[in-house]
Design an enzyme around this catalytic site. Structure first.
Site, PDB file in Angstrom:
ATOM      1  N   ASN A   9       1.047   7.133  -2.491  1.00  0.00           N
ATOM      2  CA  ASN A   9      -0.351   7.155  -2.040  1.00  0.00           C
ATOM      3  C   ASN A   9      -0.812   5.705  -1.960  1.00  0.00           C
ATOM      4  O   ASN A   9      -1.098   5.084  -2.977  1.00  0.00           O
ATOM      5  CB  ASN A   9      -1.189   7.943  -3.051  1.00  0.00           C
ATOM      6  CG  ASN A   9      -2.672   7.884  -2.736  1.00  0.00           C
ATOM      7  OD1 ASN A   9      -3.067   7.484  -1.632  1.00  0.00           O
ATOM      8  ND2 ASN A   9      -3.509   8.271  -3.704  1.00  0.00           N
ATOM      9  N   LYS A  11      -3.473   4.531  -0.840  1.00  0.00           N
ATOM     10  CA  LYS A  11      -4.935   4.392  -0.972  1.00  0.00           C
ATOM     11  C   LYS A  11      -5.464   3.455   0.133  1.00  0.00           C
ATOM     12  O   LYS A  11      -4.916   3.421   1.222  1.00  0.00           O
ATOM     13  CB  LYS A  11      -5.318   3.908  -2.366  1.00  0.00           C
ATOM     14  CG  LYS A  11      -4.639   4.718  -3.469  1.00  0.00           C
ATOM     15  CD  LYS A  11      -5.272   4.539  -4.801  1.00  0.00           C
ATOM     16  CE  LYS A  11      -4.430   5.222  -5.862  1.00  0.00           C
ATOM     17  NZ  LYS A  11      -5.070   5.366  -7.146  1.00  0.00           N
ATOM     18  N   HIS A  95      -7.677  14.532  -4.365  1.00  0.00           N
ATOM     19  CA  HIS A  95      -7.339  13.420  -5.257  1.00  0.00           C
ATOM     20  C   HIS A  95      -8.557  13.138  -6.140  1.00  0.00           C
ATOM     21  O   HIS A  95      -9.699  13.271  -5.694  1.00  0.00           O
ATOM     22  CB  HIS A  95      -6.960  12.184  -4.427  1.00  0.00           C
ATOM     23  CG  HIS A  95      -6.403  11.081  -5.264  1.00  0.00           C
ATOM     24  ND1 HIS A  95      -7.209  10.241  -5.989  1.00  0.00           N
ATOM     25  CD2 HIS A  95      -5.124  10.699  -5.516  1.00  0.00           C
ATOM     26  CE1 HIS A  95      -6.439   9.378  -6.656  1.00  0.00           C
ATOM     27  NE2 HIS A  95      -5.174   9.641  -6.375  1.00  0.00           N
ATOM     28  N   GLU A  97      -9.978  10.527  -6.945  1.00  0.00           N
ATOM     29  CA  GLU A  97     -10.944   9.574  -6.368  1.00  0.00           C
ATOM     30  C   GLU A  97     -11.823  10.258  -5.332  1.00  0.00           C
ATOM     31  O   GLU A  97     -12.999   9.925  -5.183  1.00  0.00           O
ATOM     32  CB  GLU A  97     -10.178   8.373  -5.763  1.00  0.00           C
ATOM     33  CG  GLU A  97      -9.629   7.466  -6.866  1.00  0.00           C
ATOM     34  CD  GLU A  97      -8.335   6.749  -6.531  1.00  0.00           C
ATOM     35  OE1 GLU A  97      -8.008   6.611  -5.343  1.00  0.00           O
ATOM     36  OE2 GLU A  97      -7.633   6.330  -7.477  1.00  0.00           O
ATOM     37  N   GLU A 167      -2.368  15.166 -11.956  1.00  0.00           N
ATOM     38  CA  GLU A 167      -2.703  13.756 -12.146  1.00  0.00           C
ATOM     39  C   GLU A 167      -3.838  13.639 -13.155  1.00  0.00           C
ATOM     40  O   GLU A 167      -5.016  13.785 -12.791  1.00  0.00           O
ATOM     41  CB  GLU A 167      -3.160  13.145 -10.825  1.00  0.00           C
ATOM     42  CG  GLU A 167      -2.128  13.195  -9.733  1.00  0.00           C
ATOM     43  CD  GLU A 167      -2.346  12.053  -8.740  1.00  0.00           C
ATOM     44  OE1 GLU A 167      -1.457  11.206  -8.643  1.00  0.00           O
ATOM     45  OE2 GLU A 167      -3.410  11.999  -8.112  1.00  0.00           O
ATOM     46  N   GLY A 173      -4.124   4.686 -12.113  1.00  0.00           N
ATOM     47  CA  GLY A 173      -4.474   3.281 -11.898  1.00  0.00           C
ATOM     48  C   GLY A 173      -4.847   2.546 -13.171  1.00  0.00           C
ATOM     49  O   GLY A 173      -5.380   1.439 -13.117  1.00  0.00           O
ATOM     50  N   SER A 212       0.090   6.387 -13.044  1.00  0.00           N
ATOM     51  CA  SER A 212       0.824   5.211 -13.515  1.00  0.00           C
ATOM     52  C   SER A 212       2.316   5.464 -13.666  1.00  0.00           C
ATOM     53  O   SER A 212       2.958   4.909 -14.559  1.00  0.00           O
ATOM     54  CB  SER A 212       0.211   4.666 -14.807  1.00  0.00           C
ATOM     55  OG  SER A 212      -1.135   4.281 -14.575  1.00  0.00           O
TER      56      SER A 212
HETATM   57  C1  PEP Z   1      -2.604   8.070  -7.463  1.00  0.00           C
HETATM   58  O1  PEP Z   1      -3.375   7.391  -6.819  1.00  0.00           O
HETATM   59  O2  PEP Z   1      -2.406   9.251  -7.123  1.00  0.00           O
HETATM   60  C2  PEP Z   1      -1.929   7.472  -8.605  1.00  0.00           C
HETATM   61  C3  PEP Z   1      -1.182   8.228  -9.375  1.00  0.00           C
HETATM   62  O3  PEP Z   1      -2.112   6.129  -8.795  1.00  0.00           O
HETATM   63  P1  PEP Z   1      -1.317   5.195  -9.852  1.00  0.00           P
HETATM   64  O4  PEP Z   1       0.149   5.509  -9.704  1.00  0.00           O
HETATM   65  O5  PEP Z   1      -1.640   3.817  -9.451  1.00  0.00           O
HETATM   66  O6  PEP Z   1      -1.806   5.565 -11.205  1.00  0.00           O
END
Ligand code: PEP
Length: 254
Positions: A9, A11, A95, A97, A167, A173, A212
């Site tokens: 992803n 972003k 997601h 976000e 997630e 992040g 992460s």
């Molecule tokens: C994500 O944006 O779905 C995500 C898991 O980000 P990160 O790996 O940076 O935590």
């Protein structure tokens, strides 16, 4: 055996130049491993260019979001027909976000999911709890409600061939990762919830972990019984790191 999916992803990151560099690294190292799908989800404006640059590389392309409406006066949105037109095979939905920054509710996410299924684009449904919810012992309840909203809208058959990504919001992040045991517990609970509706669909549906995930922790997470891949943010922007995760995903199937 379920498909293993490693999805990047990106972003709202990248320029034509940086994306070209990233893709050069990815295509140089991408391997066509049986049962493993490598997926990149660029910002929508670059999807076309990414498809072109990928050529015949074994990497699929998805979008990060879509509008649930078919067309019309929805300034700034992209429709499923547009994603189809660009050759998108997957779309990330709900997601955290999108949920926290853009007010997407469980109901709206379920509408988007229904529209994606109708269009033949594979939805990657994101679910997860906040730190406060985890500390209050509500993780399974919150995630269960997010999944239930989609089952209520499309029926359990609507989840066949879909993908779920667990997630934890507190891990996205932040550099904090759920332990393999914490992640496995939630993945197993999601699969149990699906099995209560349809055991075959529950068994075949890929559930990815996101939060992460990186080259250092991927193997341990992917070794868990119910973790069928990763949804990766930050680490998907570095070709070497993303390819290491893809290699760990291929190894996890052996
Ligand atoms: C994500 O944006 O779905 C995500 C898991 O980000 P990160 O790996 O940076 O935590």
């Amino acid at each position: 055996m379920r498909k293993t999916i490693v999805a990047g992803n990106w972003k709202m990151n990248g320029t034509s130049e940086s994306i070209r560099d990233l893709l050069a690294g990815l295509t140089a190292g991408a391997k066509d491993s049986a049962g493993v799908i490598t997926l990149v989800c660029p910002p929508a404006v670059y999807i076309s260019q990414v498809k072109q640059w990928l050529g015949s590389a074994p990497i699929s392309v998805g979008a990060q979001n879509v509008c649930e409406q078919p067309k019309g006066a929805f300034t700034g949105e992209n429709s499923l027909a547009m994603l189809q037109d660009l050759g998108c095979e997957y779309v990330i939905l709900g997601h955290s976000e999108r949920r926290s920054l853009f007010g997407e509710t469980d109901l709206l996410v379920a509408e988007k999911f229904a529209a994606a299924k109708e269009a033949g684009i594979v939805p990657v449904l994101c679910v997860g709890e906040t730190l406060g919810q985890r500390e209050a012992g509500q993780t399974i309840e919150v995630v269960g409600a997010q999944v239930a909203a989609v089952i209520d809208r499309v029926g359990i058959n609507g989840l066949s061939d879909a993908v779920i990504a667990y997630e934890p919001v507190w891990a996205i992040g932040t550099g904090l990762t759920a332990t393999p045991e914490q992640a496995q517990e939630v993945h197993a609970a999601i699969r149990k919830q699906l099995a209560q509706n349809d055991e075959v669909i529950a068994e075949q549906l890929s559930i990815l972990y996101g939060g992460s995930m990186n080259a250092g922790n991927a193997a341990e997470l992917l070794a868990q019984t119910d973790i069928d891949g990763g949804l990766i943010g930050g680490a998907s922007l570095k070709a070497d790191e993303f390819l290491t995760i893809c290699a760990a995903a291929a190894d996890s199937r052996k």
